[in-house]
Design a protein around this motif. Structure first.
Motif, PDB file in Angstrom:
ATOM      1  N   PRO A  65       0.825  -1.203   0.000  1.00 39.13           N
ATOM      2  CA  PRO A  65       0.000   0.000   0.000  1.00 39.13           C
ATOM      3  C   PRO A  65       0.855   1.247   0.000  1.00 39.13           C
ATOM      4  O   PRO A  65       1.788   1.379   0.789  1.00 39.13           O
ATOM      5  CB  PRO A  65      -0.807  -0.117   1.303  1.00 39.13           C
ATOM      6  N   ALA A  66       0.523   2.186  -0.890  1.00 40.80           N
ATOM      7  CA  ALA A  66       1.325   3.398  -1.005  1.00 40.80           C
ATOM      8  C   ALA A  66       0.972   4.409   0.079  1.00 40.80           C
ATOM      9  O   ALA A  66       1.821   5.163   0.522  1.00 40.80           O
ATOM     10  CB  ALA A  66       1.127   4.020  -2.391  1.00 40.80           C
ATOM     11  N   ASN A  67      -0.284   4.419   0.512  1.00 38.82           N
ATOM     12  CA  ASN A  67      -0.731   5.481   1.404  1.00 38.82           C
ATOM     13  C   ASN A  67      -1.025   4.996   2.811  1.00 38.82           C
ATOM     14  O   ASN A  67      -1.449   5.778   3.652  1.00 38.82           O
ATOM     15  CB  ASN A  67      -1.987   6.142   0.830  1.00 38.82           C
ATOM     16  N   ASP A  68      -0.826   3.717   3.103  1.00 39.74           N
ATOM     17  CA  ASP A  68      -1.216   3.181   4.390  1.00 39.74           C
ATOM     18  C   ASP A  68      -0.033   3.038   5.350  1.00 39.74           C
ATOM     19  O   ASP A  68      -0.203   2.609   6.468  1.00 39.74           O
ATOM     20  CB  ASP A  68      -1.917   1.829   4.231  1.00 39.74           C
ATOM     21  N   VAL A  69       1.157   3.330   4.879  1.00 39.72           N
ATOM     22  CA  VAL A  69       2.333   3.311   5.741  1.00 39.72           C
ATOM     23  C   VAL A  69       3.026   4.663   5.622  1.00 39.72           C
ATOM     24  O   VAL A  69       3.247   5.155   4.522  1.00 39.72           O
ATOM     25  CB  VAL A  69       3.301   2.181   5.351  1.00 39.72           C
ATOM     26  N   VAL A  70       3.336   5.253   6.755  1.00 43.19           N
ATOM     27  CA  VAL A  70       4.034   6.538   6.766  1.00 43.19           C
ATOM     28  C   VAL A  70       5.338   6.365   7.534  1.00 43.19           C
ATOM     29  O   VAL A  70       5.470   5.473   8.369  1.00 43.19           O
ATOM     30  CB  VAL A  70       3.185   7.653   7.401  1.00 43.19           C
ATOM     31  N   GLU A  71       6.311   7.212   7.253  1.00 42.34           N
ATOM     32  CA  GLU A  71       7.581   7.194   7.958  1.00 42.34           C
ATOM     33  C   GLU A  71       7.653   8.387   8.901  1.00 42.34           C
ATOM     34  O   GLU A  71       7.367   9.517   8.501  1.00 42.34           O
ATOM     35  CB  GLU A  71       8.752   7.214   6.979  1.00 42.34           C
ATOM     36  N   ILE A  72       8.009   8.098  10.158  1.00 46.58           N
ATOM     37  CA  ILE A  72       8.142   9.169  11.146  1.00 46.58           C
ATOM     38  C   ILE A  72       9.543   9.101  11.737  1.00 46.58           C
ATOM     39  O   ILE A  72      10.172   8.035  11.749  1.00 46.58           O
ATOM     40  CB  ILE A  72       7.073   9.072  12.253  1.00 46.58           C
ATOM     41  N   PRO A  73      10.079  10.223  12.221  1.00 50.62           N
ATOM     42  CA  PRO A  73      11.438  10.213  12.782  1.00 50.62           C
ATOM     43  C   PRO A  73      11.533   9.322  14.014  1.00 50.62           C
ATOM     44  O   PRO A  73      10.637   9.305  14.862  1.00 50.62           O
ATOM     45  CB  PRO A  73      11.679  11.681  13.152  1.00 50.62           C
ATOM     46  N   LEU A  74      12.626   8.571  14.096  1.00 52.93           N
ATOM     47  CA  LEU A  74      12.914   7.752  15.277  1.00 52.93           C
ATOM     48  C   LEU A  74      14.036   8.435  16.047  1.00 52.93           C
ATOM     49  O   LEU A  74      15.180   8.480  15.595  1.00 52.93           O
ATOM     50  CB  LEU A  74      13.328   6.340  14.856  1.00 52.93           C
ATOM     51  N   LEU A 119      -2.284   3.549  12.952  1.00 47.80           N
ATOM     52  CA  LEU A 119      -1.886   3.748  14.337  1.00 47.80           C
ATOM     53  C   LEU A 119      -1.789   5.213  14.717  1.00 47.80           C
ATOM     54  O   LEU A 119      -1.667   5.544  15.899  1.00 47.80           O
ATOM     55  CB  LEU A 119      -0.528   3.078  14.588  1.00 47.80           C
ATOM     56  N   LEU A 120      -1.804   6.093  13.721  1.00 46.54           N
ATOM     57  CA  LEU A 120      -1.600   7.513  13.978  1.00 46.54           C
ATOM     58  C   LEU A 120      -2.869   8.297  13.711  1.00 46.54           C
ATOM     59  O   LEU A 120      -3.620   7.998  12.792  1.00 46.54           O
ATOM     60  CB  LEU A 120      -0.468   8.049  13.087  1.00 46.54           C
ATOM     61  N   GLY A 121      -3.102   9.285  14.501  1.00 46.83           N
ATOM     62  CA  GLY A 121      -4.209  10.199  14.253  1.00 46.83           C
ATOM     63  C   GLY A 121      -3.696  11.457  13.585  1.00 46.83           C
ATOM     64  O   GLY A 121      -2.706  11.440  12.851  1.00 46.83           O
ATOM     65  N   SER A 122      -4.341  12.556  13.868  1.00 48.78           N
ATOM     66  CA  SER A 122      -3.922  13.827  13.290  1.00 48.78           C
ATOM     67  C   SER A 122      -2.705  14.370  14.038  1.00 48.78           C
ATOM     68  O   SER A 122      -2.384  13.940  15.136  1.00 48.78           O
ATOM     69  CB  SER A 122      -5.066  14.837  13.356  1.00 48.78           C
ATOM     70  N   GLY A 123      -2.027  15.305  13.425  1.00 49.47           N
ATOM     71  CA  GLY A 123      -0.897  15.949  14.061  1.00 49.47           C
ATOM     72  C   GLY A 123       0.434  15.387  13.605  1.00 49.47           C
ATOM     73  O   GLY A 123       0.512  14.476  12.786  1.00 49.47           O
ATOM     74  N   GLU A 124       1.509  15.949  14.163  1.00 51.38           N
ATOM     75  CA  GLU A 124       2.873  15.539  13.842  1.00 51.38           C
ATOM     76  C   GLU A 124       3.338  14.505  14.856  1.00 51.38           C
ATOM     77  O   GLU A 124       3.103  14.641  16.055  1.00 51.38           O
ATOM     78  CB  GLU A 124       3.802  16.758  13.871  1.00 51.38           C
ATOM     79  N   HIS A 125       3.995  13.463  14.372  1.00 53.33           N
ATOM     80  CA  HIS A 125       4.395  12.359  15.237  1.00 53.33           C
ATOM     81  C   HIS A 125       5.879  12.066  15.106  1.00 53.33           C
ATOM     82  O   HIS A 125       6.500  12.359  14.089  1.00 53.33           O
ATOM     83  CB  HIS A 125       3.603  11.097  14.910  1.00 53.33           C
ATOM     84  N   TYR A 126       6.432  11.446  16.149  1.00 52.96           N
ATOM     85  CA  TYR A 126       7.772  10.869  16.090  1.00 52.96           C
ATOM     86  C   TYR A 126       7.764   9.617  16.966  1.00 52.96           C
ATOM     87  O   TYR A 126       6.785   9.333  17.670  1.00 52.96           O
ATOM     88  CB  TYR A 126       8.835  11.872  16.552  1.00 52.96           C
TER      89      TYR A 126
END
Length: 224
Positions: free
Chosen positions: A96-105, A130-137
């Protein structure tokens, strides 16, 4: 018996889970069913949940599981997928192109004694569900003081950036601008108390000027 829209929705969810392993977003469901707002999706999901066709997975944003499909005698409605039925479905599941996102570790964070929160450039792929709105790490958990909250050594804590917190929320707290820890946030008179979720550890108390909230726990990833 399900209504036509309920039938369309459960078929769409089931098809998406079979194809990607991740349930569709509410926006995708709204568009697939040609609804005017996501409130309509919420009503349909609640109805399917009440009839025990689906269930919401705990502690995971928008994650759904199909418990059973309608019987063949139910309303015969085509699924909302717009793919050409003459085209055979590939045998291997697509990525899936849109169902996985990369966030900083950003390194490791103590769930016991505070340790330095390391900044890094590593990216962690995370299911968007697993993520809602907003910026995540993400931070890798080190220690065992949050085990009674289901947070274990080696887990990846998914953190939504924010500088405010309410009593009882699990937060990343930066102490004296040098060390960070993952704890329950509570106010105790003029002090801030950081509570563990392990009876072997004591609460930590600090002046408000010693503590900066850097985010709230949004989810967890665990490797087996």
């Amino acid at each position: 018996m399900l209504t036509r829209k309920q039938h369309e929705l459960i078929c769409f969810i089931n098809d998406r889970l079979n194809e990607t392993g991740v349930s569709p977003s509410f926006e995708e469901m709204k568009e697939a069913l040609d609804l005017k707002s996501k409130s309509g999706v919420h009503r349909l999901i609640s109805a399917l949940e009440e009839r025990e066709f689906i269930r919401r997975l705990p502690n995971r944003a928008r994650a759904l599981e199909v418990l059973r499909m309608p019987e063949r005698g139910d309303a015969k409605v085509a699924t909302p997928a717009k793919a050409d039925k003459s085209t055979p479905r590939p045998s291997s599941l697509p990525s899936p192109a849109n169902d996985v996102v990369e966030i900083p570790l950003h390194g490791r964070i103590a769930a016991g004694t505070p340790i330095e929160a390391l900044e890094g450039s590593t990216m962690l792929p995370v299911p968007a569900a697993l993520l809602g709105s907003g910026e995540h790490y993400a931070l890798e958990v080190a220690g065992d003081s949050m085990v009674e909250a289901g947070i274990f050594d080696g887990d990846f804590a998914l953190i939504r950036r924010t500088d405010v917190a309410r009593d009882g929320e699990i937060v990343v707290a930066l102490i004296d601008d040098s060390e960070a820890t993952l704890k329950y946030f509570r106010k105790e008179g003029a002090m801030v108390r950081l509570d563990p979720a392990n009876r072997s550890y004591d609460a930590q108390r600090y002046r408000p000027d010693q503590i900066r909230v850097q985010g709230k726990l949004a989810g967890l990833l665990r490797r087996y």
